[in-house]
Write a protein that holds these residues in place. Structure first.
Motif, PDB file in Angstrom:
ATOM      1  N   GLU B 245       0.855  -1.179   0.000  1.00  0.00           N
ATOM      2  CA  GLU B 245       0.000   0.000   0.000  1.00  0.00           C
ATOM      3  C   GLU B 245       0.890   1.227   0.000  1.00  0.00           C
ATOM      4  O   GLU B 245       1.862   1.242   0.754  1.00  0.00           O
ATOM      5  N   PRO B 246       0.593   2.260  -0.758  1.00  0.00           N
ATOM      6  CA  PRO B 246      -0.546   2.449  -1.649  1.00  0.00           C
ATOM      7  C   PRO B 246      -0.268   1.997  -3.083  1.00  0.00           C
ATOM      8  O   PRO B 246      -1.044   2.319  -3.978  1.00  0.00           O
ATOM      9  N   HIS B 247       0.811   1.232  -3.278  1.00  0.00           N
ATOM     10  CA  HIS B 247       1.199   0.854  -4.632  1.00  0.00           C
ATOM     11  C   HIS B 247       0.082   0.124  -5.369  1.00  0.00           C
ATOM     12  O   HIS B 247      -0.202   0.385  -6.529  1.00  0.00           O
ATOM     13  N   VAL B 248      -0.526  -0.818  -4.650  1.00  0.00           N
ATOM     14  CA  VAL B 248      -1.481  -1.697  -5.315  1.00  0.00           C
ATOM     15  C   VAL B 248      -2.694  -0.906  -5.831  1.00  0.00           C
ATOM     16  O   VAL B 248      -3.290  -1.239  -6.850  1.00  0.00           O
ATOM     17  N   ASP B 249      -3.018   0.171  -5.128  1.00  0.00           N
ATOM     18  CA  ASP B 249      -4.120   1.013  -5.613  1.00  0.00           C
ATOM     19  C   ASP B 249      -3.771   1.659  -6.951  1.00  0.00           C
ATOM     20  O   ASP B 249      -4.648   1.954  -7.756  1.00  0.00           O
ATOM     21  N   GLY B 250      -2.484   1.881  -7.160  1.00  0.00           N
ATOM     22  CA  GLY B 250      -2.024   2.382  -8.453  1.00  0.00           C
ATOM     23  C   GLY B 250      -2.200   1.326  -9.530  1.00  0.00           C
ATOM     24  O   GLY B 250      -2.671   1.604 -10.639  1.00  0.00           O
TER      25      GLY B 250
END
Ligand code: SF4
Ligand code: SF4
Lengths: 246, 498
Positions: B245-250
């Motif tokens: 997080e927050p990578h996966v939201d990207g």
């Protein structure tokens, strides 16, 4: 031929040789060393002429230094611009007849002598009073400033205090150029001035004065931003491609 | 001082320089790589006999292969312009973290062995032999450089300390002293295909999970394909995007963009990593080897385009080096640059009306943007210089209504590193990472106070991980950090196209 004349005559030939060969060697070695990956500092120009402009701003205006530190910029710009004028002013000792514009700048060259010393002193003071700069200063940094200051101060001394026979000085240098050697006046201030210049010429290719050619070879400043469009394979790196599966 | 007992620096009035505190970070050096990891990369397992001569030989070898190194070691005039430009110096006050002093650690040995004055008058010109003590300084302080290149922007000769610290790390690797964090990761990529060591089955599993989550949340079946032959696009993204997080939201944002624009895409399990840590260790060979995986994946899957996800140094390697390392890309569609950045793709789709965003979806946020150093100073996006600044901002502004920039001295090419780049994103360097984040935290505090900024978007996996870890030390919430495509993901209108 007096001993002084002989020493300085040989000295100038030797120093010129060291300067020219030393610099030529450096430049040759920079040129032949590959730059395997493109590393211009972005945003970088996307054309060659853009790079020429960038380099021009860097070399003439000291653009990055201006962004970085206004005091260093001020002293460095003062010193370098003044030095350039002073050097051009000295052309009159090497050419006959003297070119029109060299005559024109003579009076400015004198002010430039003072400006040069002011710039040098500014840079030197920083080496003592700014703790960060004091930390990175080596003895050779002081010596280099001292050498330049000696050249400047002895030069101004000859103009204002102990005048020397500049007709004879000119004859000496023209003689060097024409291989028709002439006596050099033995005034101590002149000898100090020229001796310091000799030392400067000799240390140039072995010292931080290499920043002068170096700036033109700095990959972060002289490369075109085109690495996505063009491959730039260094010779030593090319064989690695043979090792990949596809 | 034990590594976990340190004081988080106070935020200063921006622009003040710290007093010099010699050796205040002398205790901070990362764990060394174990022999097995060294050897798996072809380096000696431990400090070799005759290390001194071998180090000097390696230095000579690098000097003959890399003009930057040679010119930079020769050209410094010790003007001091760079001394207050490094975030690690600003955060620690340790003078060896001033860029020129860091360079001098290598330069003193260069002068001793490769220059005449250094051989004749070492004391005069600051030349030194490579003693054990100097080697220790190398290991310590070349692992306190995130290779962010900020110093190079301000140097009148463009001297790039990153080049010098890469060379130093490469020399140390060759005499048997490698850094655990980087070398383990490089070994994992060679073996498995990504930094996390995530095998194909786990990757497929993870992405299936994401498909379910997104469908549950939006009612739209957005796909996350793996190893899909014949897809148009190979997405190469940092593996942190699969988990953190927050990578996966990207990552969810990229998928929604592709879905909505009707672009068929896939990730590859073989090349499931955009990051290329061999950049940090200065190893051309390993960088080449890692990049070659992308070439192979693109050929095997038969894609037409390669698109990179949000990652800073990965985009540097992609934009500036990939063509050289893994090209030529003549088997891909010449209508697109290779590779493309996801922000270039998204902005183009927005501008063409191929996707629609409703920025009011992010009205609960006031955004600012942290330019990642490698994107800002070592790459480009789009056709014109500076596209790497404007394109990400244009994407953000399409996705949110409220955006302000931080102080001009801390953005664009003058941006400050997050404090965790260059292979330093490891827990054994926590103190350094916290202190190195200081200048960015100060600039952030300023826009929080003056403009009510609530979130900072980042465009790099390392920045995102670093900020979520260090921001709480400064009293910020870790949720303040968002991916750019997380904002896109919130704002994108799915299923509205006729
Ligand atoms: S700015 Fe450049 S020339 Fe000046 S001290 Fe730093 S590295 Fe050396
Ligand atoms: S590259 Fe970045 S981290 Fe390294 S010395 Fe320069 S400013 Fe500091």
């Amino acid at each position: 031929m007096s001993l002084v004349t002989a020493v300085y005559t040989l000295g100038f030939y030797f120093a010129t040789l060291v300067l020219v060969v030393g610099l030529a060697y450096r430049i040759w070695s920079y040129t032949k060393t590959p730059a395997p990956l493109k590393v211009p500092i972005a945003p970088a120009p996307v054309t060659r002429s853009g790079v020429v402009l960038r380099m021009g701003r860097e070399v003439i205006l000291f653009e990055s230094l201006f962004k970085s530190n206004k005091w260093i910029w001020l002293f460095a710009a003062l010193f370098h611009a003044a030095l350039a004028l002073v050097v051009l002013r000295h052309l009159r000792y090497f050419i006959e007849p003297v070119w029109f514009w060299v005559n024109l700048i003579q009076p400015f060259g004198i002010y430039a002598g003072f400006a040069m010393i002011a710039g040098l002193l500014g840079l030197w003071v920083r080496r003592f009073v700014v703790d960060r700069v004091r930390y990175i200063t080596s003895p050779s940094d002081h010596l280099m400033l001292a050498l330049l200051a000696v050249i400047g101060i002895s030069g101004l001394t000859m103009k204002y205090v102990a005048r020397t026979d500049i007709i004879a000085v000119k004859a000496f240098f023209l003689g060097l150029l024409r291989f028709d050697w002439q006596p050099l006046p033995g005034d101590p201030v002149l000898l100090v001035h020229l001796g310091a210049v000799l030392v400067l010429m000799i240390v140039f290719p072995y010292s931080k004065l290499l920043h002068a050619p170096g700036v033109f070879f700095s990959p972060s400043r002289n490369q075109v931003d085109n690495a996505r469009e063009r491959r730039h394979l260094a010779e030593w790196a090319a064989p690695l491609d043979a090792g990949r599966d596809t | 001082m034990p590594k976990d007992e340190f004081k988080t620096p106070d935020l200063r009035v921006y622009g003040e320089n710290p007093a010099l505190e010699p050796d205040s970070m002398g205790h901070s050096s990362p764990y060394k790589a174990l022999p097995e990891h060294q050897e798996s990369l072809g380096f000696p397992g431990e400090l070799v006999d005759g290390w001194h001569d071998k180090a000097i030989d390696k230095m000579g070898d690098l000097l003959s292969k890399n003009r930057a190194l040679k010119v930079y070691l020769d050209s410094c005039v010790k003007c001091g312009a760079c001394t207050d430009k490094c975030h690690y110096y600003l955060g620690t006050g340790d003078p060896k973290n001033m860029p020129v002093a860091r360079q001098d650690l290598l330069r003193q040995v260069y002068r001793r062995h490769f220059t005449l004055p250094g051989k004749l008058f070492p004391g005069l010109v600051g030349a030194k032999d490579l003693s054990e003590e100097v080697l220790e300084d190398w290991y310590t302080y070349f692992h306190q450089c995130s290779q962010c290149r900020r110093c190079s922007v301000f140097c009148p000769y463009g001297i790039d300390t990153a080049e010098i610290s890469m060379a130093a790390r490469e020399i140390m690797d060759h005499i048997g002293i490698g850094q655990k964090y980087c070398n383990e990761i490089i070994a994992k990529v060679h073996q498995i295909g990504n930094n996390l060591g995530l095998p194909e089955a786990a990757l497929i599993d993870t992405l299936e999970g994401l498909e379910e989550d997104v469908e549950e949340e939006t009612g739209v079946a957005v796909r996350f394909p793996v190893n899909e032959e014949g897809a148009d696009v190979l997405l190469v993204t940092p593996s942190a995007d699969f988990f953190a997080e927050p990578h996966v939201d990207g990552l969810i944002g990229y998928a929604k963009v592709f879905h909505q624009a009707g672009i068929s895409w896939t990730v590859s399990s073989y090349a499931s990593e955009a990051a290329n840590f061999a950049l940090f260790t200065g190893s051309y060979e390993h960088m080449h080897k890692i990049s070659s995986r992308i070439r192979k994946a693109a050929q095997e899957l038969g894609v037409k385009r390669i698109i990179f996800g949000e990652c800073g140094h990965a985009w540097r390697v992609a934009y500036s080096f990939l063509n050289t390392l893994a090209g030529p890309w003549d088997f891909l569609d010449p209508a697109y640059p290779t590779p493309q950045h996801i922000c270039e793709v998204t902005l183009d789709l927005i501008e063409r009306g191929a996707i629609n965003l409703d920025p009011s979806a992010n009205d609960d946020k006031v955004l600012t943007f942290h330019d990642s150093c490698n994107v800002a100073r070592a790459s480009r996006m789009g056709d014109t210089p500076g596209g790497q600044f404007h394109i990400p901002r244009a994407v953000i502004k399409a996705a949110v209504n409220k955006f302000v920039d931080m102080a001009p001295d801390t953005i664009h090419e003058k941006t400050f590193c997050c404090g965790g780049g260059g292979g330093l994103l490891t827990d054994d360097l926590t103190e350094l990472r916290v202190k190195g984040a200081l200048p960015r935290m100060e600039a952030l505090q300023d826009v929080v106070d003056t403009h009510g900024v609530t979130h900072m978007a980042a465009i790099c996996a390392i920045c995102k991980s670093q900020f979520t870890k260090v921001m709480p030390y400064y009293g910020f919430s870790m949720d303040m950090v968002v991916s750019i495509h997380q904002l896109v993901s919130e704002a994108i209108l799915l299923g509205t196209k006729e």
